[in-house]
Design an enzyme around this catalytic site. Structure first.
Site, short mmCIF file in Angstrom:
data_model
loop_
_atom_site.label_atom_id
_atom_site.label_comp_id
_atom_site.label_asym_id
_atom_site.label_seq_id
_atom_site.Cartn_x
_atom_site.Cartn_y
_atom_site.Cartn_z
CB CYS A 1 -0.95 0.00 1.19
SG CYS A 1 -1.96 -1.49 1.31
CG HIS B 1 -3.15 3.12 2.50
ND1 HIS B 1 -3.80 2.74 1.33
CD2 HIS B 1 -3.14 2.01 3.29
CE1 HIS B 1 -4.15 1.47 1.42
NE2 HIS B 1 -3.77 1.00 2.61
CG ASN C 1 -6.80 -1.06 1.49
OD1 ASN C 1 -6.11 -0.61 0.59
ND2 ASN C 1 -6.27 -1.63 2.57
#
Length: 330
Positions: free
Chosen positions: A114, A257, A287
C-alpha cells in the site's frame, strides 16, 4: 537544476460496484457493521475479462491526455502493485507499456504494497532529477478482488479494485508547480507476517494435493496492522513536517492511504492534527492498496480543493511492512 513535478494525475475504477448490502448476502456481515468498523460503504470490482494492466493503462491514458503528451514521449513506466497480472514476471508495467504503445519506455514494477505509490513517486522524482528522463508514469494499480477470501468478513469487506496514474516530468525554472520536494521512506521487515499473501513465492510454492487453497488469499493480522499503521502514519507526517519546517496550519491537505477510517482518526488524534486536514474517500472505493493515494489525490485536484503553492503530504503504510510519505508543493 531540474525539478520533478506532477504534471497530471488521473484514476480509473471498474464499472462494477459492490455495496455492503451485496456482501451481506454472501457472508456474515451487514452494512452497519462494515461502516462502523471501517468507514466503507462500497467498492469497485473488476470484470471477468479485465486485468490489472487494463485498468492501469486506462488510468495512464487519462493522465497522458491531461498532461498533453503522447506515448512516444514516455521514458519510463513504474507500476506499483501487490496484485500483478503475473507472479514475478513479466512485470505488469511491461504489459502497460505494450497497451500504451510506449515503445521508447523502460518499465518495471515496485512491490511495496500500500506504500507503493509513495515509493514510486520518489523513485521517479530522482530519475527526473538525474536528467536522463523527461516523462515518467507512476501507476498504483490493484485487483484485490481476485486475491481475497470472500468467506472471511475480516478481510473481504476491506478491499476494492482501482488504479491511479501520475505523470511526473521535469522543470528547470523555479516556479512552483506541483513539485515533489522530499520524501520519507521506511520499512520494518520484522512485521512480515502481519500482512501477506502466503502462497506463490519460492518460500511457499504451490504443491498439488498439499497446499491449502486459502493460502492464495490475503492474510492480515488486523490488530497488529492497526497498531503499526497508527504509529507509521503519525511518525511519517511528523518527520516530513520537521524536515521541511512545516506546521499544521501550513499544510493544505494530508492524503493518507485509505485502509480504514479508524486508523486515520487514531493517527490524527495521536498527532494532534484536525481530522479535516485529511482527505478521506474510503467510503466510495474501500482499500485499493497502492491505488488509494493517487485516486484520492486526483479527486482533490479535480474538485479544485488545492491551488498552486499549497503544501500536500501523502502518507502510506502496508505489507512488508512498509511506510512513508511525500511532500509536494502543489
Amino acid at each position: 537544476m531540474i525539478r520533478a513535478y506532477i504534471k497530471s494525475i488521473a484514476y480509473c475504477v471498474p464499472d462494477k460496484i459492490v455495496t455492503n448490502d451485496d456482501l451481506s448476502k454472501i457472508m456474515d456481515t451487514s452494512d452497519e457493521w462494515i461502516i462502523s468498523h471501517t468507514g466503507i460503504k462500497k467498492r469497485h470490482f473488476i470484470g471477468e475479462n479485465e486485468n490489472n494492466s487494463d485498468i492501469a493503462a486506462k488510468a495512464a491514458k487519462i493522465a497522458m491526455k491531461k498532461g498533453g503528451i503522447t506515448a512516444d514521449e514516455i521514458d519510463f513506466i513504474i507500476v506499483c502493485t501487490g496484485s500483478a497480472d503475473y507472479l514475478g514476471f513479466p512485470a505488469t508495467a511491461c504489459l502497460v507499456q505494450e497497451k500504451l504503445g510506449a515503445k521508447n519506455a523502460g518499465a518495471y514494477d515496485i512491490s511495496a504494497a500500500c506504500t507503493g505509490f509513495v515509493f514510486g513517486v520518489e523513485t521517479a522524482a530522482n530519475f527526473i532529477k538525474s536528467g536522463n528522463y523527461k516523462n515518467i508514469l507512476v501507476i498504483g494499480s490493484e485487483v484485490l478482488s481476485r486475491i481475497i477470501d470472500m468467506s472471511d468478513r475480516n478481510t473481504a469487506v476491506l478491499f476494492g479494485d482501482g488504479a491511479g496514474a501520475a505523470l511526473i516530468s521535469g522543470n528547470e525554472d523555479s516556479e512552483s508547480k506541483s513539485e515533489i520536494i522530499s520524501s520519507y521512506l521506511r520499512a520494518d521487515g520484522s512485521g512480515e507476517n502481519a500482512l501477506k499473501r502466503p502462497l506463490g513465492g519460492t518460500a511457499h510454492p504451490f504443491i498439488p494435493g498439499v497446499t491449502d487453497p486459502k493460502e492464495c488469499f490475503i492474510y492480515m493480522n488486523g490488530r497488529q496492522v492497526y497498531n503499526f499503521a497508527v504509529k507509521a502514519v503519525t511518525n511519517t507526517i511528523l518527520q516530513i513536517m520537521e524536515k521541511n519546517n512545516l506546521t499544521i496550519d501550513s499544510i493544505k491537505y494530508i492524503i493518507p492511504h485509505q485502509a480504514n477510517i479508524r486508523i486515520i482518526e487514531a493517527a490524527a488524534n495521536r498527532a494532534s492534527i484536525p481530522i479535516e486536514k485529511f482527505y478521506i474517500n474510503i467510503e466510495n472505493y474501500a482499500n485499493t492498496s497502492a491505488a488509494t493515494i493517487p485516486i484520492a489525490l486526483t479527486e482533490v485536484v479535480d474538485k479544485n480543493l488545492i491551488q498552486r503553492g499549497d503544501n500536500i503530504i501523502t502518507v502510506g503504510f502496508g505489507g512488508g511492512l512498509t511506510y512513508g510519505g511525500n511532500y509536494i508543493k502543489w
